[in-house]
Design a protein around this motif. Structure first.
Motif, PDB file in Angstrom:
ATOM      1  N   UNK A  90       0.847  -1.232  -0.019  1.00  0.00           N
ATOM      2  CA  UNK A  90      -0.126   0.167   0.128  1.00  0.00           C
ATOM      3  C   UNK A  90       0.879   1.270  -0.025  1.00  0.00           C
ATOM      4  N   UNK A  91       2.078   1.276   0.631  1.00  0.00           N
ATOM      5  CA  UNK A  91       3.185   2.299   0.539  1.00  0.00           C
ATOM      6  C   UNK A  91       3.079   2.734  -0.927  1.00  0.00           C
ATOM      7  N   UNK A  92       3.473   1.688  -1.782  1.00  0.00           N
ATOM      8  CA  UNK A  92       4.113   1.999  -3.116  1.00  0.00           C
ATOM      9  C   UNK A  92       2.632   2.566  -3.728  1.00  0.00           C
ATOM     10  N   UNK A  93       1.475   2.088  -3.457  1.00  0.00           N
ATOM     11  CA  UNK A  93       0.328   2.101  -3.989  1.00  0.00           C
ATOM     12  C   UNK A  93      -0.081   3.861  -3.839  1.00  0.00           C
ATOM     13  N   UNK A  94      -0.087   4.051  -2.428  1.00  0.00           N
ATOM     14  CA  UNK A  94      -0.288   5.434  -2.096  1.00  0.00           C
ATOM     15  C   UNK A  94       0.518   6.515  -2.934  1.00  0.00           C
ATOM     16  N   UNK A  95       1.823   6.140  -3.108  1.00  0.00           N
ATOM     17  CA  UNK A  95       2.656   7.299  -3.810  1.00  0.00           C
ATOM     18  C   UNK A  95       2.405   7.240  -5.174  1.00  0.00           C
ATOM     19  N   UNK A  96       1.995   6.061  -5.689  1.00  0.00           N
ATOM     20  CA  UNK A  96       1.783   6.009  -7.121  1.00  0.00           C
ATOM     21  C   UNK A  96       0.437   6.659  -7.312  1.00  0.00           C
ATOM     22  N   UNK A  97      -0.388   6.674  -6.510  1.00  0.00           N
ATOM     23  CA  UNK A  97      -1.749   7.689  -6.565  1.00  0.00           C
ATOM     24  C   UNK A  97      -1.694   8.683  -6.189  1.00  0.00           C
ATOM     25  N   UNK A  98      -0.601   9.377  -5.563  1.00  0.00           N
ATOM     26  CA  UNK A  98      -0.671  10.587  -5.162  1.00  0.00           C
ATOM     27  C   UNK A  98       0.963  11.232  -4.895  1.00  0.00           C
ATOM     28  N   UNK A  99       1.457  11.539  -5.750  1.00  0.00           N
ATOM     29  CA  UNK A  99       2.825  12.167  -5.481  1.00  0.00           C
ATOM     30  C   UNK A  99       3.165  13.306  -4.442  1.00  0.00           C
ATOM     31  N   UNK A 100       4.193  12.862  -3.748  1.00  0.00           N
ATOM     32  CA  UNK A 100       4.675  13.807  -3.020  1.00  0.00           C
ATOM     33  C   UNK A 100       4.012  13.463  -1.459  1.00  0.00           C
ATOM     34  N   UNK A 101       3.465  12.581  -1.257  1.00  0.00           N
ATOM     35  CA  UNK A 101       3.318  12.061   0.234  1.00  0.00           C
ATOM     36  C   UNK A 101       4.521  11.975   0.840  1.00  0.00           C
TER      37      UNK A 101
END
Length: 278
Positions: A90-101
């Motif tokens: 999910x860490x990779x998923x979140x960053x893929x969905x929303x850059x800059x997190x």
């Protein structure tokens, strides 16, 4: 010409020194530049040796929203049932969905934090992200495309860091720590004095581990932080609610006594563990 070649060689040597040996070799990484937009399918796309964690459906549905809205979630799942693997993907998923997190990942000590977060770093590289060589170590991992991960043990904390999503994975090393009043107090202080002060209005906090003691952090959260949604998925369906106190439907629709992942731990094995706990 010789001077130019020398400069290039020196630059390559410098970049090699900056590139952490712990990170996966980019040439061997599986590149999935356009993975699915839902986490359930994202996991096997990024790691083909895995299957979608359908047994964690209620948790996956929440994790998919952690970058979109402020969540307060605590869930407990038995050991070896892919809870950590799901969140690290999910860490990779979140960053893929929303850059800059900015993602903060915490666990029971720094050695374990380093070990676990390397997996998330690998998944990020598999979906095409590039680590910034100036800040591409295990503890503090920044991406050239934007965003970062900070991994810390409970004893280190997150001082000076901002968290858009904070994931707290197994803050107790084992049953002994979860049963220790001193360790539990230390963990509560870490949660209230460190974790809570790293958030902002849009931050999500996700707490997850196997419960060994009813007075552990999830028990503490249930008593003191009513905004948290608590999810309990037991190894054997028992018809009890999130705190194991009242009757409730099984969160993944199992019949009474049905194991969560029978190919990992059968009903017979789980019954023996229940009747003869270590």
């Amino acid at each position: 010409m010789l001077q130019m070649v020398t400069r290039i060689q020196n630059q390559e040597k410098r970049l090699q020194r900056l590139r952490p040996t712990q990170l996966i070799n980019a040439e061997k990484a599986i590149k999935v530049l356009e993975p699915p937009d839902n986490l359930m399918e994202f996991i096997p796309a990024v790691s083909p040796q895995l299957v979608s964690p359908l047994h964690l459906q209620p948790i996956v549905s929440l994790l998919e929203k952690a970058h979109l809205e402020p969540l307060r979630v605590a869930f407990h799942v038995p050991p070896q049932h892919y809870k950590s693997s799901t969140v690290l993907h999910a860490v990779a998923y979140w960053l893929k969905q929303k850059l800059g997190l900015s993602i903060l990942y915490g666990t029971y000590n720094q050695t374990q934090a380093n070990h676990q977060i390397l997996k998330a770093q690998t998944y990020l590289e598999r979906v095409g992200f590039t680590p910034d060589p100036r800040m591409a170590n295990i503890k503090d991992y920044q991406l050239l495309e934007g965003g970062n991960i900070h991994a810390r043990g409970r004893e280190v904390g997150f001082t000076g860091l901002k968290g858009d999503i904070i994931a707290l994975d197994d803050l107790y090393k084992n049953r002994a720590e979860a049963s220790s009043p001193a360790v539990r107090k230390d963990t509560e202080d870490f949660f209230t004095d460190v974790v809570q002060t790293r958030t902002h209005e849009a931050s999500s906090i996700i707490v997850f581990f196997t419960r060994w003691d009813e007075n552990d952090l999830i028990g503490y959260i249930a008593k003191n932080f009513p905004e948290f949604q608590i999810i309990r998925i037991p190894a054997l369906a028992d018809g009890m609610d999130a705190l194991g106190k009242n009757s409730a439907p099984d969160p993944v629709g199992r019949e009474m006594g049905e194991p969560l992942l029978p190919h990992v731990k059968s009903k017979e094995t789980l019954e023996k563990l229940r009747d003869n706990p270590a």
